[in-house]
Design an enzyme around this catalytic site. Sequence first.
Site, PDB file in Angstrom:
ATOM      1  N   HIS A  71       0.670  -0.902  -0.289  1.00 58.83           N
ATOM      2  CA  HIS A  71      -0.269   0.158   0.275  1.00 58.83           C
ATOM      3  C   HIS A  71       0.600   1.334  -0.307  1.00 58.83           C
ATOM      4  O   HIS A  71       0.311   1.956   0.242  1.00 58.83           O
ATOM      5  CB  HIS A  71      -1.199  -0.453   1.326  1.00 58.83           C
ATOM      6  CG  HIS A  71      -2.339  -1.300   1.131  1.00 58.83           C
ATOM      7  ND1 HIS A  71      -2.950  -1.481  -0.191  1.00 58.83           N
ATOM      8  CD2 HIS A  71      -2.603  -2.581   1.997  1.00 58.83           C
ATOM      9  CE1 HIS A  71      -3.912  -2.861   0.358  1.00 58.83           C
ATOM     10  NE2 HIS A  71      -3.265  -2.567   1.021  1.00 58.83           N
ATOM     11  N   ASP A  80       4.166  -1.268  -4.072  1.00 58.32           N
ATOM     12  CA  ASP A  80       3.278  -2.172  -4.869  1.00 58.32           C
ATOM     13  C   ASP A  80       3.442  -1.804  -6.252  1.00 58.32           C
ATOM     14  O   ASP A  80       2.934  -3.462  -7.224  1.00 58.32           O
ATOM     15  CB  ASP A  80       1.299  -1.629  -4.745  1.00 58.32           C
ATOM     16  CG  ASP A  80       0.965  -1.503  -3.127  1.00 58.32           C
ATOM     17  OD1 ASP A  80       1.834  -2.734  -2.937  1.00 58.32           O
ATOM     18  OD2 ASP A  80       0.285  -1.097  -3.000  1.00 58.32           O
TER      19      ASP A  80
END
Length: 293
Positions: A231, A236
Amino acid sequence: MVAVADRLPARRRSLLRDAWALLEQGPRETGEVARRVLGLNGHPGAASAAVFALLGGDDRFEVDGEGVWSLRCGSRRPGPPLSRLCYAVVDVETTGGRYEGGHRMTEVAVVEVRGGMVGEVFETLLQPGRPVPRRAVSLTGITDRMLARAPTFDEVAEEVFRRIAGRVFVAHNAGFDWGWLRAQLGDALGDVPEVHRLCTISLARRLVPELRRRNLDALAEFFDVPIARRHRARGDALATARVLLRLLDRAESLGIGDLRSLKRYRPPRTARRQGDLFASDGRGSRVRAPPRR
């Protein structure tokens, strides 16, 4: 550059390009295509099935009632192999609401994938011009204090544009990330790059139909890809880039030779028996807003 472990294995020539080169010389029977393109000399039925699996769903090739293959008139030669394309793998984090409601990005990362390797990473926090809601803070860990001296998107827009233009845009839930970049690039520069786009959720549905869940955590676990900081844009985006490499591996193992074929590929009917194959899941629990239309 990132570790050698992120390198794609050595590539054989694209089967589609081989088939194209053969059929440029003139129509060929299915058996000959099987022998000269696929190297199959065994059971005629199996060889025929393999040729139809490779060429049957591609409208650049056509076959008559006698099993003779040829190039469709006006068709374009297959494009560069997937492993030779340059990809910009992107992840953005936001304040959690809609762009039209005044919400903005808080972080962006762009990871280059070139020559089958993960390359340069561009990342930056972004000053959104508004407080970050608690729910977004709890998910990403990005606080107002962290953003106090961060640049605005307008200050980095040209760099982001440069790193995306001319490359295949890739993201996990690409509609979301592209929607945000399209909106903020348009406002900052008055221009948005023309790019081909790939979504790793959509690719996973078609290339890994055995998976029941296709959020980033599930794909990372399936492909044994680490996620350093979940996150957060860099963590990511890097994980998505490594998942992309594994998906491209799968595509090539299926004989998918170029970007057009990849976008048009659908799994065999037997694989579609899985009930959730084209279900609209896979977004995970990220704070996301729908892209601006």
